[in-house]
Design an enzyme around this catalytic site. Structure first.
Site, PDB file in Angstrom:
ATOM      1  N   CYS A  84       0.860  -1.190   0.000  1.00 32.36           N
ATOM      2  CA  CYS A  84       0.000   0.000   0.000  1.00 32.36           C
ATOM      3  C   CYS A  84       0.892   1.235   0.000  1.00 32.36           C
ATOM      4  O   CYS A  84       2.105   1.124  -0.225  1.00 32.36           O
ATOM      5  CB  CYS A  84      -0.965  -0.009   1.184  1.00 32.36           C
ATOM      6  SG  CYS A  84      -0.170   0.062   2.806  1.00 32.36           S
ATOM      7  N   ASP A 110      -9.466   3.296   1.756  1.00 32.65           N
ATOM      8  CA  ASP A 110      -8.291   3.779   2.489  1.00 32.65           C
ATOM      9  C   ASP A 110      -8.728   4.378   3.825  1.00 32.65           C
ATOM     10  O   ASP A 110      -9.272   5.472   3.880  1.00 32.65           O
ATOM     11  CB  ASP A 110      -7.577   4.832   1.636  1.00 32.65           C
ATOM     12  CG  ASP A 110      -6.263   5.258   2.264  1.00 32.65           C
ATOM     13  OD1 ASP A 110      -6.028   4.933   3.450  1.00 32.65           O
ATOM     14  OD2 ASP A 110      -5.479   5.923   1.576  1.00 32.65           O
ATOM     15  N   ARG A 135      -3.304  -0.570   5.512  1.00 37.17           N
ATOM     16  CA  ARG A 135      -3.918  -1.627   4.697  1.00 37.17           C
ATOM     17  C   ARG A 135      -3.027  -2.830   4.440  1.00 37.17           C
ATOM     18  O   ARG A 135      -3.468  -3.971   4.631  1.00 37.17           O
ATOM     19  CB  ARG A 135      -4.393  -1.044   3.352  1.00 37.17           C
ATOM     20  CG  ARG A 135      -5.534  -0.055   3.498  1.00 37.17           C
ATOM     21  CD  ARG A 135      -5.668   0.815   2.275  1.00 37.17           C
ATOM     22  NE  ARG A 135      -4.499   1.675   2.103  1.00 37.17           N
ATOM     23  CZ  ARG A 135      -4.289   2.478   1.080  1.00 37.17           C
ATOM     24  NH1 ARG A 135      -5.185   2.516   0.110  1.00 37.17           N
ATOM     25  NH2 ARG A 135      -3.217   3.230   1.023  1.00 37.17           N
TER      26      ARG A 135
HETATM   27  P1  4NP Z   1      -1.677   2.860   4.261  1.00 35.67           P
HETATM   28  O1  4NP Z   1      -2.316   4.217   4.848  1.00 35.67           O
HETATM   29  O2  4NP Z   1      -1.156   3.223   2.885  1.00 35.67           O
HETATM   30  O3  4NP Z   1      -2.845   1.944   4.219  1.00 35.67           O
HETATM   31  O4  4NP Z   1      -0.591   2.437   5.214  1.00 35.67           O
HETATM   32  C1  4NP Z   1      -1.724   5.464   4.731  1.00 35.67           C
HETATM   33  C2  4NP Z   1      -0.682   5.807   5.581  1.00 35.67           C
HETATM   34  C3  4NP Z   1      -0.101   7.057   5.490  1.00 35.67           C
HETATM   35  C4  4NP Z   1      -0.568   7.950   4.533  1.00 35.67           C
HETATM   36  C5  4NP Z   1      -1.606   7.598   3.692  1.00 35.67           C
HETATM   37  C6  4NP Z   1      -2.181   6.342   3.783  1.00 35.67           C
HETATM   38  N1  4NP Z   1       0.034   9.226   4.448  1.00 35.67           N
HETATM   39  O5  4NP Z   1      -0.453  10.045   3.631  1.00 35.67           O
HETATM   40  O6  4NP Z   1       1.004   9.505   5.157  1.00 35.67           O
END
Ligand code: 4NP
Length: 151
Positions: free
Chosen positions: A8, A123, A14
């Site tokens: 991800c 998300d 995720r």
């Molecule tokens: P992930 O969630 O991709 O599911 O781990 C996110 C974690 C951090 C960010 C966006 C989504 N961010 O913009 O920092």
């Protein structure tokens, strides 16, 4: 041995949820020894950070065990190391291909495609809803396991 890398954007919500959910599913089916399961990020945004606490709480509520971990970025060498590189959303796919130098062996796919859906995993970083994300990841992982064993 079936080697799976979930990917991800940040590797704190995720993809580590998918890693722990699939590890739990294969353990419950008595086939854990047949799998290597990991997760990583396309970005360096959250590098070194633990599983996001609300994601950890959701997994605990569902009885899915977790272990301490640190977010890590996908490496080009992972392409050769894993059989399946499974993205949570479409934009991950472009970044996976950029990191890996394409997808010559067709290893890259969208998690929900294994459930017959051409959709992104919601998300939770933006929705704040870990319940929908959990349900969709379970749906994708169940689809993945049934496709693995129908081959
Ligand atoms: P992930 O969630 O991709 O599911 O781990 C996110 C974690 C951090 C960010 C966006 C989504 N961010 O913009 O920092």
């Amino acid at each position: 041995m079936i080697k799976v890398m979930f990917v991800c954007l940040g590797n704190i919500c995720r993809s580590p949820m998918a890693e722990f959910i699939l590890k739990d599913m294969v353990k419950k089916r008595g086939i854990a020894a047949d799998f290597v399961i990991a997760s990583s990020a396309t970005s360096t945004e959250e590098w070194g950070n633990p599983l996001y606490p609300p994601a950890a709480r959701k997994l605990a509520q569902e009885g899915v065990p977790t272990t301490p971990r640190q977010a890590t970025q996908l490496k080009k060498s992972d392409y050769d190391k894993y059989d399946y590189i499974i993205a949570m959303e479409r934009r991950n796919i472009e970044n996976i291909k950029r990191i890996c130098g394409g997808d010559p062996e067709n290893k890259v796919s969208l998690l929900l495609s294994f459930a017959g859906r051409n959709d992104n995993i919601a998300d939770p970083w933006y929705t704040g809803n870990f319940d929908i994300t959990y349900d969709e990841i379970v749906e994708g992982c169940e689809g993945f396991l049934s496709q693995c064993f129908s081959k």
